[in-house]
Design an enzyme around this catalytic site. Structure first.
Site, mmCIF file in Angstrom:
data_model
loop_
_atom_site.group_PDB
_atom_site.id
_atom_site.type_symbol
_atom_site.label_atom_id
_atom_site.label_comp_id
_atom_site.label_asym_id
_atom_site.label_seq_id
_atom_site.Cartn_x
_atom_site.Cartn_y
_atom_site.Cartn_z
ATOM 1 N N ARG A 164 -8.432 11.841 -79.785
ATOM 2 C CA ARG A 164 -7.145 11.355 -80.313
ATOM 3 C C ARG A 164 -7.267 10.862 -81.759
ATOM 4 O O ARG A 164 -6.532 9.968 -82.187
ATOM 5 C CB ARG A 164 -6.557 10.223 -79.453
ATOM 6 N N SER A 240 1.671 8.994 -73.259
ATOM 7 C CA SER A 240 0.713 7.946 -72.885
ATOM 8 C C SER A 240 0.714 6.874 -73.968
ATOM 9 O O SER A 240 0.543 7.192 -75.146
ATOM 10 C CB SER A 240 -0.694 8.524 -72.769
ATOM 11 N N GLU A 341 -1.758 4.424 -78.411
ATOM 12 C CA GLU A 341 -1.820 5.799 -78.910
ATOM 13 C C GLU A 341 -0.690 6.091 -79.916
ATOM 14 O O GLU A 341 -0.948 6.653 -80.980
ATOM 15 C CB GLU A 341 -1.778 6.780 -77.733
HETATM 16 C C1 LIG Z 1 6.502 13.019 -72.744
HETATM 17 C C2 LIG Z 1 5.352 13.052 -73.726
HETATM 18 C C3 LIG Z 1 4.154 13.639 -73.367
HETATM 19 C C4 LIG Z 1 3.082 13.676 -74.277
HETATM 20 N N1 LIG Z 1 1.906 14.252 -73.885
HETATM 21 C C5 LIG Z 1 0.861 14.293 -74.733
HETATM 22 C C6 LIG Z 1 -0.374 14.894 -74.326
HETATM 23 O O1 LIG Z 1 -0.513 15.412 -73.221
HETATM 24 N N2 LIG Z 1 -1.400 14.883 -75.211
HETATM 25 C C7 LIG Z 1 -1.286 14.348 -76.458
HETATM 26 O O2 LIG Z 1 -2.266 14.370 -77.207
HETATM 27 N N3 LIG Z 1 -0.123 13.790 -76.874
HETATM 28 C C8 LIG Z 1 0.948 13.749 -76.046
HETATM 29 N N4 LIG Z 1 2.122 13.169 -76.439
HETATM 30 C C9 LIG Z 1 2.222 12.593 -77.786
HETATM 31 C C10 LIG Z 1 2.881 13.526 -78.841
HETATM 32 O O3 LIG Z 1 3.650 14.527 -78.216
HETATM 33 C C11 LIG Z 1 1.856 14.170 -79.746
HETATM 34 O O4 LIG Z 1 1.112 13.193 -80.409
HETATM 35 C C12 LIG Z 1 2.516 15.103 -80.777
HETATM 36 O O5 LIG Z 1 1.558 15.850 -81.451
HETATM 37 C C13 LIG Z 1 3.352 14.342 -81.807
HETATM 38 O O6 LIG Z 1 4.058 15.301 -82.552
HETATM 39 P P1 LIG Z 1 5.358 14.960 -83.357
HETATM 40 O O7 LIG Z 1 5.709 16.144 -84.157
HETATM 41 O O8 LIG Z 1 6.403 14.453 -82.434
HETATM 42 O O9 LIG Z 1 4.847 13.795 -84.323
HETATM 43 P P2 LIG Z 1 5.561 12.446 -84.735
HETATM 44 O O10 LIG Z 1 5.703 11.584 -83.537
HETATM 45 O O11 LIG Z 1 6.784 12.714 -85.512
HETATM 46 O O12 LIG Z 1 4.456 11.822 -85.713
HETATM 47 C C14 LIG Z 1 3.215 11.414 -85.209
HETATM 48 C C15 LIG Z 1 2.268 11.144 -86.382
HETATM 49 O O13 LIG Z 1 1.973 12.374 -87.049
HETATM 50 C C16 LIG Z 1 2.377 12.284 -88.419
HETATM 51 N N5 LIG Z 1 2.896 13.606 -88.786
HETATM 52 C C17 LIG Z 1 3.817 14.332 -88.129
HETATM 53 N N6 LIG Z 1 4.014 15.508 -88.760
HETATM 54 C C18 LIG Z 1 3.199 15.506 -89.838
HETATM 55 C C19 LIG Z 1 2.955 16.422 -90.906
HETATM 56 N N7 LIG Z 1 3.566 17.611 -90.985
HETATM 57 N N8 LIG Z 1 2.085 16.040 -91.867
HETATM 58 C C20 LIG Z 1 1.431 14.855 -91.821
HETATM 59 N N9 LIG Z 1 1.616 13.967 -90.843
HETATM 60 C C21 LIG Z 1 2.488 14.283 -89.868
HETATM 61 C C22 LIG Z 1 3.410 11.199 -88.478
HETATM 62 O O14 LIG Z 1 3.470 10.623 -89.787
HETATM 63 C C23 LIG Z 1 2.872 10.231 -87.447
HETATM 64 O O15 LIG Z 1 1.838 9.468 -88.015
HETATM 65 C C24 LIG Z 1 3.219 13.114 -75.559
HETATM 66 C C25 LIG Z 1 4.443 12.517 -75.930
HETATM 67 C C26 LIG Z 1 5.497 12.499 -75.021
HETATM 68 C C27 LIG Z 1 6.800 11.869 -75.417
#
Ligand SMILES: Cc1cc2nc3c(=O)[nH]c(=O)nc-3n(C[C@H](O)[C@H](O)[C@H](O)COP(=O)(O)OP(=O)(O)OC[C@H]3O[C@@H](n4cnc5c(N)ncnc54)[C@H](O)[C@@H]3O)c2cc1C
Length: 357
Positions: A164, A240, A341
């Site tokens: 992570r 999580s 996380e």
């Molecule tokens: C129901 C649910 C289930 C999930 N299951 C998992 C799982 O199984 N495994 C897991 O690892 N995670 C899981 N997650 C967490 C999440 O989905 C991941 O961390 C995902 O990659 C976040 O993507 P996002 O585009 O929504 O990022 P955001 O939430 O918008 O941003 C997260 C971080 O990434 C940065 N960021 C986003 N895009 C960029 C970019 N283009 N450039 C630079 N920085 C950027 C943001 O600044 C922030 O710091 C889950 C979340 C939910 C709600």
């Protein structure tokens, strides 16, 4: 590109909390990313980079600068010997990309089906599930340095991937906008069935295809509310909420001892035990927070002990108070500090790019 003002941020997140962004823009190209950065610099406004909002807790006070949503599209694939390279725009929806790899009969990310969010965010915390992590298949990451304006191609070895975590959420936190990620997948490769839930699912059912493994992962995730489904209140979460703690050998032994003394056994899988990784869900449940706990705006998912859910009308402050309580009780009971996380946004500005005029 339109720059909007006073944009409510909660609808851009899966947890549905958070105040207003002073400025908000969605960039659909690298030029628009540059334009947005120039705007923030010109105003001395702090910049926050938003993907799909699925790993965030945004403060009730919102964000005082520019929120830049990265929407760069595009999935292009090319073949090398047995390897299929996918160049994917940061703004693509992660699960759409996974679906396309399965359609192209390429293995490597099938177990990551159903994770919400954008492709560009996946290297940030090295997303993982069901026995795969994106770092297994990332070939390189193209990122724009916010201060210098240079585009830098990060080879996988330079991304600092760990559980992570990566360079992008540690040493270089807030310094880059990720523009594109290149994945190296195996054309015609076997699906990976390493995780206990998946093994159980396919028990003695022959050799499943990639599509079958993808569907199984989606079904298992839905049963745990780890798939965003409209109408499933338990999926109004940030996934999580805590990482599985990794302990030193003496600390791990002490914890096992404590559990035994209370007539409990910490669930252990070979992959976890080898790294002395403790399931955070077990710690939470055995510190007085069973699934479904809480009857106010905030509680624990009825289907997953690690998901803090907004049951409707929650504020960020309520979420943070609730997570503080969990961390405090887990520490009291088990002498383990749970690390969050999701990313906290707007509670403090230091970890993100902040421009001074
Ligand atoms: C129901 C649910 C289930 C999930 N299951 C998992 C799982 O199984 N495994 C897991 O690892 N995670 C899981 N997650 C967490 C999440 O989905 C991941 O961390 C995902 O990659 C976040 O993507 P996002 O585009 O929504 O990022 P955001 O939430 O918008 O941003 C997260 C971080 O990434 C940065 N960021 C986003 N895009 C960029 C970019 N283009 N450039 C630079 N920085 C950027 C943001 O600044 C922030 O710091 C889950 C979340 C939910 C709600």
């Amino acid at each position: 590109m339109e720059i909007q003002q006073d944009m409510p941020l909660a609808p851009f997140t899966t947890l549905r909390v958070g105040g207003l962004a002073r400025f908000f823009a969605e960039a659909l190209s690298v030029d628009e990313v540059r334009e947005a950065i120039a705007f923030a610099k010109g105003r001395g406004a702090p910049l926050f980079v938003l993907g799909g909002g699925s790993n965030l807790v945004i403060a009730d006070s919102g964000w005082p600068g520019l929120v830049l949503k990265v929407g760069i599209p595009g999935i292009n694939h090319r073949h090398g010997r047995g390897t299929a390279y996918f160049d994917v725009g940061a703004g693509e929806t992660w699960d759409d990309f996974v679906a396309s790899t399965v359609q192209h009969n390429c293995s490597g990310v099938e177990c990551l089906s159903g994770i919400p969010g954008s492709v560009g965010a996946t290297p940030v915390q090295n997303v993982g599930a069901y026995g795969q992590e994106v770092s297994d298949t990332i070939d390189s990451v193209l990122a724009l340095h916010i201060e210098t304006g240079h585009e830098e191609e990060y080879e996988k070895a330079d991304c600092g991937f760990a559980y992570r975590s990566s360079h992008f959420n540690t040493g270089a936190k807030g310094l880059y906008v990720i523009l594109r990620v290149t994945f190296a997948l195996t054309h015609g490769g076997e699906p990976r069935i390493a995780y206990a839930d998946l093994k159980k699912h396919f028990n003695s059912r022959g050799e499943p295809t990639l599509a079958e493994v993808r569907q199984a992962v989606l079904d298992i995730r839905a049963s745990k509310a780890m798939l965003i489904q409209p109408g499933d209140e338990d999926s109004r979460s940030a996934g999580s909420f805590f990482k599985n703690p990794v302990l030193t050998a003496p600390h791990f032994d002490q914890l096992n001892e404590k559990a035994r003394a209370r007539g409990l056994q910490i669930p252990s899988y070979p992959a976890l035990a080898a790294k002395r990784k403790v399931p955070a869900a077990w710690l939470v449940e055995n510190s007085g927070f069973p699934k479904g706990y809480g009857n106010g705006h905030v509680g624990i998912s009825r289907k997953h002990a690690l998901a803090i859910v907004n049951r409707g009308g929650a504020t960020a402050e309520e979420i943070v108070r609730f997570k503080d309580e969990i961390q405090r009780r887990v520490h009291e009971h088990w002498d383990v500090r749970l690390e969050m996380e999701p990313v906290m946004v707007g509670f403090e500005q230091s970890p993100v790019a902040s421009f001074r005029r």
